[in-house]
Design a protein around this motif. Structure first.
Motif, PDB file in Angstrom:
ATOM      1  N   LEU A  57      -2.334 -19.301 -11.204  1.00 46.16           N
ATOM      2  CA  LEU A  57      -2.507 -17.851 -11.094  1.00 46.16           C
ATOM      3  C   LEU A  57      -2.999 -17.471  -9.706  1.00 46.16           C
ATOM      4  N   ARG A  58      -4.023 -18.184  -9.218  1.00 50.27           N
ATOM      5  CA  ARG A  58      -4.563 -17.841  -7.902  1.00 50.27           C
ATOM      6  C   ARG A  58      -3.494 -17.970  -6.825  1.00 50.27           C
ATOM      7  N   GLU A  59      -2.714 -19.043  -6.889  1.00 51.10           N
ATOM      8  CA  GLU A  59      -1.670 -19.219  -5.892  1.00 51.10           C
ATOM      9  C   GLU A  59      -0.618 -18.123  -6.008  1.00 51.10           C
ATOM     10  N   ARG A  60      -0.252 -17.780  -7.261  1.00 52.44           N
ATOM     11  CA  ARG A  60       0.696 -16.683  -7.460  1.00 52.44           C
ATOM     12  C   ARG A  60       0.136 -15.390  -6.910  1.00 52.44           C
ATOM     13  N   PHE A  61      -1.149 -15.127  -7.141  1.00 49.29           N
ATOM     14  CA  PHE A  61      -1.768 -13.897  -6.639  1.00 49.29           C
ATOM     15  C   PHE A  61      -1.690 -13.850  -5.115  1.00 49.29           C
ATOM     16  N   ARG A  62      -2.046 -14.946  -4.472  1.00 49.87           N
ATOM     17  CA  ARG A  62      -2.019 -14.943  -3.008  1.00 49.87           C
ATOM     18  C   ARG A  62      -0.604 -14.733  -2.487  1.00 49.87           C
ATOM     19  N   ARG A  63       0.364 -15.378  -3.142  1.00 53.43           N
ATOM     20  CA  ARG A  63       1.753 -15.234  -2.689  1.00 53.43           C
ATOM     21  C   ARG A  63       2.235 -13.798  -2.874  1.00 53.43           C
ATOM     22  N   GLU A  64       1.966 -13.216  -4.060  1.00 52.40           N
ATOM     23  CA  GLU A  64       2.426 -11.859  -4.313  1.00 52.40           C
ATOM     24  C   GLU A  64       1.685 -10.859  -3.430  1.00 52.40           C
ATOM     25  N   ALA A  65       0.403 -11.119  -3.185  1.00 52.07           N
ATOM     26  CA  ALA A  65      -0.352 -10.209  -2.332  1.00 52.07           C
ATOM     27  C   ALA A  65       0.169 -10.256  -0.901  1.00 52.07           C
ATOM     28  N   ARG A  66       0.528 -11.448  -0.413  1.00 56.76           N
ATOM     29  CA  ARG A  66       1.098 -11.538   0.936  1.00 56.76           C
ATOM     30  C   ARG A  66       2.401 -10.758   1.018  1.00 56.76           C
ATOM     31  N   VAL A  67       3.223 -10.870  -0.039  1.00 59.01           N
ATOM     32  CA  VAL A  67       4.478 -10.115  -0.057  1.00 59.01           C
ATOM     33  C   VAL A  67       4.188  -8.621   0.002  1.00 59.01           C
ATOM     34  N   ALA A  68       3.242  -8.161  -0.830  1.00 59.33           N
ATOM     35  CA  ALA A  68       2.915  -6.734  -0.847  1.00 59.33           C
ATOM     36  C   ALA A  68       2.348  -6.285   0.494  1.00 59.33           C
ATOM     37  N   ALA A  69       1.513  -7.137   1.112  1.00 58.25           N
ATOM     38  CA  ALA A  69       0.899  -6.767   2.386  1.00 58.25           C
ATOM     39  C   ALA A  69       1.924  -6.703   3.515  1.00 58.25           C
ATOM     40  N   ALA A  70       3.024  -7.411   3.370  1.00 56.50           N
ATOM     41  CA  ALA A  70       4.047  -7.423   4.417  1.00 56.50           C
ATOM     42  C   ALA A  70       4.926  -6.177   4.391  1.00 56.50           C
ATOM     43  N   LEU A  71       4.857  -5.393   3.314  1.00 56.13           N
ATOM     44  CA  LEU A  71       5.705  -4.205   3.203  1.00 56.13           C
ATOM     45  C   LEU A  71       5.122  -3.074   4.051  1.00 56.13           C
ATOM     46  N   GLN A  72       5.935  -2.516   4.918  1.00 55.41           N
ATOM     47  CA  GLN A  72       5.506  -1.436   5.797  1.00 55.41           C
ATOM     48  C   GLN A  72       6.521  -0.305   5.707  1.00 55.41           C
ATOM     49  N   HIS A  73       6.277   0.633   4.835  1.00 55.83           N
ATOM     50  CA  HIS A  73       7.175   1.769   4.645  1.00 55.83           C
ATOM     51  C   HIS A  73       6.348   2.921   4.111  1.00 55.83           C
ATOM     52  N   ARG A  74       6.659   4.135   4.555  1.00 53.24           N
ATOM     53  CA  ARG A  74       5.856   5.280   4.140  1.00 53.24           C
ATOM     54  C   ARG A  74       5.932   5.527   2.637  1.00 53.24           C
ATOM     55  N   GLY A  75       6.952   4.986   1.972  1.00 53.08           N
ATOM     56  CA  GLY A  75       7.099   5.166   0.544  1.00 53.08           C
ATOM     57  C   GLY A  75       6.513   4.044  -0.293  1.00 53.08           C
ATOM     58  N   VAL A  76       5.771   3.108   0.329  1.00 54.75           N
ATOM     59  CA  VAL A  76       5.177   1.973  -0.384  1.00 54.75           C
ATOM     60  C   VAL A  76       3.687   1.942  -0.074  1.00 54.75           C
ATOM     61  N   THR A 132      12.572  -1.967   0.259  1.00 53.84           N
ATOM     62  CA  THR A 132      12.031  -3.158  -0.410  1.00 53.84           C
ATOM     63  C   THR A 132      13.141  -4.084  -0.891  1.00 53.84           C
ATOM     64  N   HIS A 133      14.227  -3.523  -1.393  1.00 52.89           N
ATOM     65  CA  HIS A 133      15.328  -4.370  -1.834  1.00 52.89           C
ATOM     66  C   HIS A 133      15.950  -5.114  -0.661  1.00 52.89           C
ATOM     67  N   GLN A 134      15.955  -4.480   0.514  1.00 49.84           N
ATOM     68  CA  GLN A 134      16.481  -5.146   1.703  1.00 49.84           C
ATOM     69  C   GLN A 134      15.608  -6.349   2.074  1.00 49.84           C
ATOM     70  N   GLN A 135      14.323  -6.298   1.710  1.00 49.10           N
ATOM     71  CA  GLN A 135      13.430  -7.437   1.941  1.00 49.10           C
ATOM     72  C   GLN A 135      13.574  -8.511   0.862  1.00 49.10           C
ATOM     73  N   GLY A 136      14.472  -8.279  -0.110  1.00 48.34           N
ATOM     74  CA  GLY A 136      14.663  -9.233  -1.200  1.00 48.34           C
ATOM     75  C   GLY A 136      13.622  -9.127  -2.291  1.00 48.34           C
ATOM     76  N   ILE A 137      12.959  -7.984  -2.412  1.00 49.90           N
ATOM     77  CA  ILE A 137      11.866  -7.814  -3.371  1.00 49.90           C
ATOM     78  C   ILE A 137      12.293  -6.846  -4.466  1.00 49.90           C
ATOM     79  N   VAL A 138      12.102  -7.235  -5.703  1.00 48.83           N
ATOM     80  CA  VAL A 138      12.392  -6.400  -6.857  1.00 48.83           C
ATOM     81  C   VAL A 138      11.061  -6.061  -7.529  1.00 48.83           C
ATOM     82  N   HIS A 139      10.851  -4.775  -7.840  1.00 47.99           N
ATOM     83  CA  HIS A 139       9.565  -4.351  -8.411  1.00 47.99           C
ATOM     84  C   HIS A 139       9.372  -4.853  -9.833  1.00 47.99           C
TER      85      HIS A 139
END
Length: 758
Positions: A57-76, A132-139
């Motif tokens: 879980l901790r590793e999944r959290f860190r991985r998902e949090a890094r993905v979320a932190a990498a998103l830079q868009h006014r709509g996210v 986000t989809h262009q980054q390969g990320i599905v919500h």
């Protein structure tokens, strides 16, 4: 942290903004930068989660949090930071001042939003999804509560990636009134419901449901029954939004209906296409009134409901949707409205500033020996039977988790209306146990079967076939738990009763004898196992026929016993006969046929016929890849066999390369501590040793030994074998004293184990 209310000496918690299934959200001040932020604190895991799951879980959290932190868009929503403090995982996000779409609907008394606002929200969210989809990320969890509209009109999507964590742990799943863990079904795509692979088009379907709701005031399938909603998503065309709200532009209705197409390929293929269509439609002048149409201002229970096969309204004499009977009587619970943020639900926790508390357990008074129950209606009994059969169908499709949810709900309802020891209640409980055993939850299955066996013995008698079936499944899960001696005792008792009641050649008697033979081999009683398996094979041949699947299963067990006894030529011959018979009876691609072919390869290798084994494994890998895919455990098992036989032929560079590849895939698919992963890692060490790279081999042998000790215990035979490998490696490196000390430690652990009788 509870005293200072300060996280990592930086984020000072100020006041609680909201509380939900996954944890709490706090308004906080970043002491380093002097700005206000939002801190989401995930609810800590309960004691039922083991340490390995917590690490994952901790590793999944860190991985998902890094993905979320990498998103830079006014709509996210922007993620500034993440980490762990005193066992609580947290995210630091921008503090948003606004309302989510569910709150806006609630503010508007569930009336739809103004058309201009709906179109503007659609335009902004489509742009964020395109990014986000262009980054390969599905919500994967788009719903009104996850879309925020700020005071300045900006629209932002929240919780990218983090929603998946909650699903994995079970935080976001909600129990319906019947005990079904359904989550919120109003926004799920058909492929999510069926458990199929999802991509960006699943997000588009969910967004279509959101647009439908904010445009009309209700989701596309706003029924009172969770299963009916799911069936609606899967089978029922949605009613056109303009039937609810005539002032919606035609182009916008067409967009919503296209987003809600059942097949992903019939939807817009990406959010950029969606944004272009919205932009084109907005340039066409239309009349958009600023008031809500009174036509939809009517009670929700008067809205028309649809049959699965038509958009026509149901007859006025019946307001219930005519859906399959097994969907009746289940409720959805509350929709994901985000309303829980205003006040804590009953199981909410106090979070970082206090104790996490769970829903208090309530103890019912002891039931009297006989409870007078009202006679249930025939319609209710028929409905429960239909839902029970639906669960059986899910099991036949291999969808064991879903089947378990259905059976658990039906069992609860049957117990309520029929009583805990009624045969129908116990039949549902039996199926719950069956699904638990098929999903690796053997300890829970054992408790369920024990309960069923006791109830059936009281209601039907100790020798009734249903009672014996439950006791036999108890023996099976005892074997799954490694408690083979207890399993042997249970099988022996059931077999005696079956022979007495049904006779020695009854199929159920023979099945019990087959299982007893299997368990004998696990107890090390190989001669007894071989003898009993041979007797069962002969009886099944006589009763069922030589090519019956049950006969072939027992002949397979005969071959296994022969191999364990070192009679590899006989084992090879039997495995080949089973493989040929299965290919004729079941087909060449059936899993049982492929399993028998794999065992043929094992036998060839044991007999030193590695060139033939190589040829067989290459063909088997091709077939396994075609049928199951390249990363399937059975495909990888065949590749492991290929690597072993390459080594036997002295082709160690090729063997090492194959073993490394299989190890890497198994680590990714199964996890680093899975037994198959560790077997591959050991094979890598063997190859390194044969190539003279003993220092590298020592690293891998030690890694395997440490993992096995951690998972199995220091005195487990596999862990001890790994430490012996390590000692041998130390000898090869000239570190004799260390090797001797390790050999002595292994010997002492083996003596302790033998003294305990393990």
């Amino acid at each position: 942290m509870a005293e200072t209310r300060l996280i990592q000496s930086r984020y000072r918690l100020l006041d609680l903004i909201g509380r939900g299934g996954m944890g709490e959200v706090w308004r906080a001040r970043d002491e380093s930068l002097g700005r206000q932020v939002a801190v989401k604190c995930l609810k800590p895991l309960g004691p039922h989660h083991d340490q390995s799951f917590t690490r994952v879980l901790r590793e999944r959290f860190r991985r998902e949090a890094r993905v979320a932190a990498a998103l830079q868009h006014r709509g996210v929503t922007v993620v500034h930071d993440f980490g762990e403090s005193e066992g609580v995982l947290y995210l630091v996000m921008e503090l948003l001042e606004g309302r989510n779409l569910s709150q806006l609907l609630e503010d508007n008394k569930q009336h739809p939003l103004p058309v201009a606002d709906v179109v503007d929200i659609a335009d902004q969210v489509s742009g964020a999804l395109a990014y986000t989809h262009q980054q390969g990320i599905v919500h994967r969890d788009l719903k009104p509560a996850n879309i925020m509209r700020l005071a300045d009109g900006t629209v932002k999507i929240c919780d990218f990636g983090i929603a998946r964590l909650g699903h994995d742990i079970g935080f976001t799943a909600r129990l319906t009134g019947t005990g079904i863990a359904m989550g919120t079904p109003h926004y799920m795509s058909p492929e999510q419901i069926s458990g199929a692979q999802v991509d960006q088009r699943s997000d588009l379907y969910s967004f279509g449901c959101v647009l439908y709701e904010i445009a009309t005031g209700a989701p596309p399938f706003d029924l009172d029954d969770a299963w009916a909603i799911l069936v609606g998503h899967r089978d029922t065309p949605p009613e056109p939004p303009r039937h609810h709200r005539a002032e919606l532009p035609e182009y916008f209705e067409r967009i919503i209906l296209d987003l809600l197409a059942k097949e992903p390929e019939r939807r817009p293929q990406d959010a950029r296409e969606l944004g272009r269509r919205i932009g084109t439609g907005r340039t066409t002048p239309v009349y958009v009134p600023t008031v809500v149409s009174p036509a939809i201002d009517r009670p929700a229970d008067e809205r028309r409901m649809l049959e699965p096969s038509t958009r026509a309204p149901a007859p006025s004499s019946s307001r219930e949707p005519r859906l399959p009977s097994w969907t009746r009587g289940m409720t959805t619970g509350h929709k994901a409205t985000g309303a829980g943020l205003g006040g804590a639900p009953p199981d909410a926790a106090a979070g970082l500033t206090g104790e996490w508390t769970a829903r208090p357990a309530t103890s019912a008074p002891e039931a009297p020996e006989h409870v007078e129950r009202p006679t249930p209606s025939p319609e209710l009994l028929t409905t429960l039977t239909g839902r029970h059969n639906a669960g059986l169908s899910l099991g036949r499709l291999g969808r064991w988790t879903e089947a378990g949810e259905v059976h658990r709900a039906v069992a609860a309802e049957r117990e309520h209306v029929l009583g805990p020891d009624h045969p129908d209640t116990l039949a549902s409980r039996y199926e719950v146990g069956f699904t638990l055993s098929r999903t690796g939850r053997a300890a829970e299955a054992l408790r369920e079967y024990t309960r069923v066996a006791g109830g059936r013995e009281r209601a039907l008698g100790p020798d009734h076939p249903d009672t014996l079936a439950a006791r036999q499944e108890m023996a099976y899960v005892l074997g799954q738990l490694g408690r083979h001696f207890e399993a042997h005792q249970a099988y022996t008792a059931v077999l005696a009763a079956r022979e007495r009641v049904m006779g020695p050649d009854h199929p159920d008697t023979l099945r019990c004898r087959h299982n007893l033979a299997f368990n004998l081999s696990r107890l090390g009683r190989l001669e007894d196992s071989y003898r009993m398996a041979s007797e069962v094979a002969a009886a099944r041949t006589r009763v069922l026929g030589v090519n019956h699947p049950d006969t072939l299963v027992t002949r397979y067990e005969v071959a296994y016993a022969l191999g364990q006894l070192g009679h590899w030529p006989e084992a090879l011959g039997t495995y080949r006969e089973v493989a040929e018979a299965r290919a004729q009876a079941l087909g060449p691609d059936h899993p049982d046929t492929l399993s028998a072919r794999y065992e043929v390869g094992i036998s060839l290798g044991r007999l030193g016929r590695s060139a033939q084994a190589l040829e067989l494994y290459r063909d088997l890998i091709d077939d396994r890849t075609r049928v199951h895919g390249p990363a399937h455990p059975e495909t990888l098992r065949a590749r492991h066999g290929l690597g072993v036989n390459l080594g036997r032929m002295g082709r160690w560079e090729e063997a090492l390369a194959e073993s490394r590849d299989v190890w890497a895939i198994r680590e990714r698919v199964l996890g680093p501590d899975h037994p198959d992963t560790l077997v591959s890692r050991r094979e890598v060490a063997v190859g390194l040793g044969w190539l003279g790279r003993w220092s590298d081999a020592l690293t891998e042998y030690r890694g395997v030994a440490t993992a096995r000790e951690r998972v199995l215990g220091a005195d487990h035979p596999d862990a001890l074998a790994s430490r012996n490998d390590e000692a041998h490696c130390l000898e090869q490196l000239g570190r004799g004293q260390e090797a001797v000390e390790l050999y002595r430690r292994v010997a002492a652990l083996r003596q302790q184990r033998a003294a305990r009788g393990d």
